[in-house]
Enzyme design. Structure first.
Site, PDB file in Angstrom:
ATOM      1  N   ASN A  54       0.839  -1.289   0.057  1.00  0.00           N
ATOM      2  CA  ASN A  54      -0.488  -0.100   0.109  1.00  0.00           C
ATOM      3  C   ASN A  54       1.103   1.132   0.069  1.00  0.00           C
ATOM      4  O   ASN A  54       1.308   1.273   1.173  1.00  0.00           O
ATOM      5  CB  ASN A  54      -0.913  -0.129   1.133  1.00  0.00           C
ATOM      6  CG  ASN A  54      -2.004   1.454   1.259  1.00  0.00           C
ATOM      7  OD1 ASN A  54      -1.773   2.487   1.293  1.00  0.00           O
ATOM      8  ND2 ASN A  54      -3.077   0.573   0.627  1.00  0.00           N
ATOM      9  N   SER A  55       1.264   2.207  -1.168  1.00  0.00           N
ATOM     10  CA  SER A  55       2.236   3.127  -1.331  1.00  0.00           C
ATOM     11  C   SER A  55       1.874   4.157  -0.335  1.00  0.00           C
ATOM     12  O   SER A  55       0.932   4.442   0.265  1.00  0.00           O
ATOM     13  CB  SER A  55       1.965   3.606  -2.639  1.00  0.00           C
ATOM     14  OG  SER A  55       1.457   2.894  -4.097  1.00  0.00           O
TER      15      SER A  55
END
Length: 392
Positions: free
Chosen positions: A100-101
């Protein structure tokens, strides 16, 4: 708790930090509030870990919900998968393969995309589903197509997206092929690192459409490029900042070990010795690596580090014909170099660095990229009329 985020947990605190950093703009704030990050993060995560160090354990919501929530609402990336799902347990695997950036990167890229309600948007790399849900909130679910190659990641992301109330077109497959039934697209968002922007994706973007993608050089260094597609099928635009994404699976490379270059003999084998005034430290940062990578072809580095703070910078070519090593010693004015093979790899590095330095050490934002209708990629400095030179 050393090594894990310690900022106050909560979406409002993260929003304030992102707004203060200029990453979250007022037009994206409603989507940020409507699509909570925590709904798109699995129970087990590795906060802020982008490569294997072997030293950081996972944070598990089931055993430490407070630390998990702090991690989710910190401005760090959250690794969610190692080794294409083959790795299990709380330790690190060899290679991170899904995350999840980092929120500041997510919203900086969305701002660069300049997406408007009603647009047709293609996302390559569903990941955990957060980006796709944010896009659905912005443009409406019918306008979003999101593609994920990994079936396990796709299934969990699609479930999260549906649970949040969105229903985009979800595709499991090779993102580099795009999705023809939804074309042409007004906007394309790519969330995996590319060494080459697929021609098929450019073709599926309408003239005037915008593509935002991480673009990595073979040498190292990576930036976010914002391309505008033209009537003739070409695409061109500037880089808007640095990035560090996981490589698109179809473009991964396998690097041969240095022993293959030495032919089984101990270093320095038949390497030629010289000395250099260029410190390996001068070319170690992400920006000079990016500048060197735009100029060189088929050369990549590796730093072999030692307990006293010294290290050996190895350069190798992808054809397994040439190598170079430069020994960094703290406080030294000259550095020993050995190299072997038909290519002068240290010379190529030195020439590339000297060009970048001679241009005033330009940052990412002064560089740009043009892709021709035939698929050729050309990097440039300040304008397409000033292509970056090729060395070697």
């Amino acid at each position: 708790m050393t090594g894990h985020p310690t900022t106050e947990a909560g979406p409002q605190g993260l929003a304030s930090r992102l707004i203060g950093a200029g990453a979250l703009t007022s037009d994206w704030l409603p989507a940020f509030r409507a699509v909570p990050r925590e709904a798109f993060v699995p129970d087990v995560i590795w906060p802020g870990v982008t490569r294997s160090t072997g030293a950081v354990e996972a944070v598990d919501r089931r055993t430490d919900p407070e630390m998990w929530l702090r991690a989710v609402y910190s401005d760090v990336s959250l690794t969610t998968q190692w080794d294409d799902g083959a790795h299990t347990g709380s330790g690190q695997g060899r290679n991170p393969t899904c995350s999840n950036s980092q929120p500041s990167m997510v919203f900086s890229m969305l701002a660069a995309l300049d997406v408007r309600p009603g647009a047709a948007v293609l996302e390559l790399g569903t990941g955990t589903g957060w980006n796709a849900a944010l896009l659905c909130e912005r443009v409406g679910s019918p306008g979003v197509v999101t593609i994920e190659f990994d079936p396990e990641n796709a299934a969990s992301a699609h479930a999260r997206i549906r649970a949040a109330g969105y229903d985009p077109v979800t595709v499991v497959g090779d993102g580099s092929l795009g999705w023809e039934p939804g074309a042409p697209y007004d906007r394309v968002l790519i969330t995996a690192s590319l060494a080459e922007i697929p021609a098929e994706i450019v073709r599926q973007t309408r003239p005037g459409g915008i593509m935002v993608s991480p673009y990595a050089t073979g040498y190292g260094g990576e930036g976010i490029v914002r391309l505008t597609v033209r009537e003739d099928g070409s695409a061109s635009g500037p880089f808007v900042g640095p990035s560090a994404f996981m490589r698109l699976r179809q473009q991964r490379t396998h690097r041969r070990h240095v022993r293959d270059y030495l032919g089984g003999r101990p270093w320095p084998a038949d390497g030629r010795r010289t000395v250099t005034a260029l410190s390996p430290e001068s070319v170690a940062d992400w920006l000079p690596m990016f500048a060197v990578g735009l100029q060189t072809v088929g050369m990549f580095p590796y730093a072999e580090r030692y307990p006293d703070g010294s290290y050996t910078l190895w350069l190798r070519d992808t054809d397994v014909t040439s190598w170079a090593s430069a020994d960094f010693v703290p406080g030294a004015d000259e550095f020993e170099v050995y190299q072997c093979g038909p290519r002068d790899l240290w010379g190529e590095l030195t020439t590339s660095y000297a060009w970048w330095d001679g241009q005033g050490c330009p940052g990412f934002e002064r560089f740009g990229l043009t892709i021709t209708p035939g698929g050729a990629h050309t990097a440039w400095l300040d304008s397409p009329e000033h292509p970056v030179p090729t060395v070697g």
